[in-house]
Design an enzyme around this catalytic site. Structure first.
Site, mmCIF file in Angstrom:
data_model
loop_
_atom_site.group_PDB
_atom_site.id
_atom_site.type_symbol
_atom_site.label_atom_id
_atom_site.label_comp_id
_atom_site.label_asym_id
_atom_site.label_seq_id
_atom_site.Cartn_x
_atom_site.Cartn_y
_atom_site.Cartn_z
ATOM 1 N N HIS A 290 -2.844 -4.603 2.753
ATOM 2 C CA HIS A 290 -3.821 -3.664 2.465
ATOM 3 C C HIS A 290 -4.448 -4.241 1.313
ATOM 4 C CE1 HIS A 290 -5.526 0.288 1.544
ATOM 5 N NE2 HIS A 290 -5.680 -0.234 0.326
ATOM 6 N N GLU A 291 -3.693 -4.455 0.287
ATOM 7 C CA GLU A 291 -4.295 -5.015 -1.117
ATOM 8 C C GLU A 291 -4.671 -6.400 -1.060
ATOM 9 O OE1 GLU A 291 -5.031 -2.969 -3.195
ATOM 10 O OE2 GLU A 291 -3.451 -1.318 -2.523
#
EC number: 3.4.14.4
Length: 712
Positions: A459-460
């Site tokens: 996600h990051e």
């Protein structure tokens, strides 16, 4: 707590402990970390003031009651004639308040009120003249369920925002007024992240005067007139006034200045110097310069994040809450994250907006030409002063810096269990109302933590780290071929919209911007979890305890549970979502439910008041992956091409709960899990000039003690 999203269950407390890494630091690094931590905690009162008018006074009341009781809450309760059960309820309220740094939940933005009866709280406050005075002033606001949430100010009083304050007899801010003032600031080149608006009624002609308060230490001799216009015979003026949060920013700058003596390199000094300048003057350009230097400070032993960072709580999605974070890099865990980051360019080609394109090294026109591996570190936070403790962070939020200079990713390792390290805490089971089908439950629990950790990692790095915004520059040039515009893979037509000069993602998409982007990133992470070549960086193979196939099933179960849990943070009375991530999780669950053929099923048991999540693992490739891929492509293209109109129509319809979902929401709230709170360490300098770490037990009393010891 009594609120739309809380329960009377006692909170669960965990330690956000950093001792293992702290003890490996040198004396200089410990001094650097100490002063940065002091700077971070001194930002807490700024956050409280940004949450509600009464929050700082509630904090002062808690501190005063600790002072008068000397921390012996049982004896103090007896002295005041308050039964132990009510003393415990006070401590629970105090702990939840301190964890959230205000009387609204960081997750959900809904107000919570004390569980102990008001007369019992009054008795506790009567033991001190100071506490009694504070209590008399704020008890009504503290116990009132209204406003019940944060959001655009409403005439009914159901929502309030400290970013938009109406003074005296002035009516609540309208969205048009907020938009008009924001446009004035944009036209004057004034960044808005560190601003708040106040509206006053002009007695002369019943017009309005608007003051834009900017956070700074400097106080000019007079407000700066930004605009003065006549509307229907009434004067409307907008002025800029600095020195908001002045006292706390002075304390923060004092500690940042002290930390300068212990910087590891000149780059760190430049970061702090520009932060100090920004907090002194209010100049966000100085802040942006600090972030350019920060991005280039690769894998420091002591990491920091400061400033008005995240706009989640501004209903307009622009003004940002203060945040202070100090983290200690875990070198062993960071090695794997670094290897992943260095290979991230090839993983981008797995994402749906690159399919069918051969240009840009196979990444296509909707991805940045150059993807430089960002700094990606695993941190054990020594101080995390924020209304929400996120498991992962990707910063800075300024798109020009991200595209021209780069960004950083960090994982908050001591708030979760990275692969290979077990803290003993159970993060796997959903709340009481939400179940996983019995046929899948044991596998869900077994593989939850490994899957969740990698979901956050991807996600990051490859969610927030990817994507190109098609932009027209101020000199009339474009960052794409305007004469031969690229083909939109969603509709097969040449793109016809882009960001005009001065337009930004958050400014243009407003209140949906953060949720849409978090949704996009969550889907990126969910899709990448299934690839053996990606998860293999973390040692997962077909032969390990958790396999890529296990993760592929597990992520869909997590998405189903997260989508249901998100309903906690939908505020029916105001018809709004209280948290960007929650709205995103609900949207993803809707998409998976719409995949059809009973791929994802939610089974409701009205008698037992439970909701059970089932995923048909034989259909992940035929239904799950196509559904998520198509959804991700739509979101990405909306964002890349500045297509705010279609995005808003699509996302708002997708995230509007039906009567069935609202019924499920009632079940979830009625059987809510207890809130989870973190108690964090402190540092002090002893008589020998050595920095000493103060640790705390995961108890209500120690959580309160930790805040008393911060002396803010």
């Amino acid at each position: 707590m009594a609120s739309a999203s809380s329960s009377a269950k006692s909170p669960i407390i965990e330690s956000l402990n950093a001792r293992r890494i702290f003890e490996t630091l040198s004396k200089t690094e410990k001094l650097y970390a100490h002063h940065l931590s002091r700077a971070a905690w001194n930002g807490a009162r700024i956050i409280m003031d940004q949450v509600s008018a009464e929050s700082t006074s509630i904090f002062d009341l808690i501190m005063e009651l600790h002072n008068v009781s000397e921390g012996d809450w049982t004896e103090y309760g007896e002295d005041q004639g308050v039964e132990e059960v009510h003393v415990v309820k006070f401590l629970e309220y105090a702990a939840i308040f301190l964890h959230n740094i205000g009387n609204y939940f960081g997750q959900g933005d809904q107000k919570f009120i004390p569980q102990l009866p008001e007369p019992e709280f009054r008795k506790l406050a009567s033991g001190s003249a100071i506490a009694k005075k504070i209590y008399e002033r704020i008890s009504d606001a503290m116990y009132s369920t209204m406003p019940l949430c944060l959001g655009y100010p409403s005439e009914t009083g159901q929502a309030q925002s400290r970013y938009y304050i109406s003074s005296g007899d002035a009516e609540p801010f309208t969205k048009d007024e907020i938009s008009s003032i924001s446009q004035i600031l944009q036209d004057r080149g004034i960044h808005q992240e560190n601003t708040e608006f106040v509206k006053k009624l002009s007695r002369a002609d019943n017009g309005y005067s608007f003051t834009v308060f900017q956070a700074s230490i400097d106080l000019p001799e007079a407000p700066i007139l930004l605009s003065s216009t006549m509307r229907e015979g009434k004067e409307f003026t907008v002025v800029l006034l600095k020195a908001n949060h002045r006292k706390q920013l002075e304390k923060i700058n004092d500690e940042l200045t002290a930390a300068l003596a212990y910087c590891a390199n000149d780059r760190q000094k430049l970061v702090l110097q520009k932060l100090i300048e920004s907090f002194k003057t209010g100049d966000m350009e100085a802040y942006k310069e600090s972030q350019r230097h920060w991005v280039k400070d690769i894998q420091p032993a002591v990491e920091n994040i400061f400033g008005f960072v995240e706009p989640y709580r501004d209903p307009a999605g622009v003004r940002a809450e203060f945040e202070g974070l100090v983290g200690l890099v875990d070198k062993d865990e960071t090695r794997t994250l670094t290897a992943l980051a260095e290979n991230s360019a090839r993983f981008i080609r797995l994402l749906p907006w690159t399919k069918g394109f051969t240009d840009n090294d196979g990444k296509g026109p909707f991805e940045k030409e150059l993807f430089e591996a960002p700094d990606f570190t695993s941190l054990h936070t020594l101080a995390y002063c924020s209304s929400i403790i996120f498991p992962g962070i990707n910063l800075p939020n300024f798109n020009d810096i991200r595209q021209e200079t780069g960004f950083k990713n960090v994982m908050i390792a001591n708030s979760m269990n990275p692969p290979g390290r077990d803290s003993g805490a159970d993060h796997s089971l959903p709340q009481e109302a939400i179940r996983v089908d019995p046929s899948l439950e044991s596998e869900y629990i077994k593989h939850y933590q490994a899957t969740f950790y990698l979901w956050v990692v991807f996600h990051e790095l490859l969610g927030h780290g990817t994507g190109k915004l098609l932009t027209e520059n101020s000199d009339g040039s474009f960052n794409f071929d305007k004469e031969n515009p690229p083909i939109n893979p969603v509709d097969g037509k040449p793109v016809s919209s882009w960001y005009k000069p001065g337009e930004t993602w958050t400014g243009l998409f407003g209140d949906i911007a953060t949720s849409v982007d978090e949704c996009r990133c969550e889907v990126v992470g969910a899709l990448l979890v299934r690839f053996p070549g990606v998860v293999g960086f973390f040692g997962y193979t077909d032969e390990t305890h958790t396999t890529p196939k296990d993760m592929e099933l597990n992520i869909y179960l997590q998405l189903g549970c997260a989508g249901l849990r998100a309903l906690n943070n939908y505020i029916v009375e105001d018809k709004k979502w209280g948290q960007a991530h929650s709205r995103a999780h609900f949207a993803i669950m809707r998409i998976l439910l719409q995949a059809g053929d009973d791929f994802l099923v939610i089974k409701e048991n009205a008698q037992e008041q439970t909701l059970t999540v089932y995923v048909d693992q034989t259909k992940t490739k035929t239904h799950g992956i196509p559904a998520l891929s198509d959804f991700l492509l739509k979101l990405h293209m909306f964002r890349s091409t500045a297509n705010v109109k279609e995005c808003r129509e699509y996302y708002e319809e997708l995230t509007e709960p039906s009567e069935q979902f609202l019924r499920w929401r009632h079940i979830i709230i009625a059987n809510a899990a207890p809130p989870k709170l973190f108690v964090q360490d402190n540092t002090i300098i002893n008589s020998d000039g050595e920095v000493v770490l103060l640790g705390y037990s995961p108890t209500l009393e120690d959580l309160v003690d930790s805040w008393v010891d911060r002396n803010i």
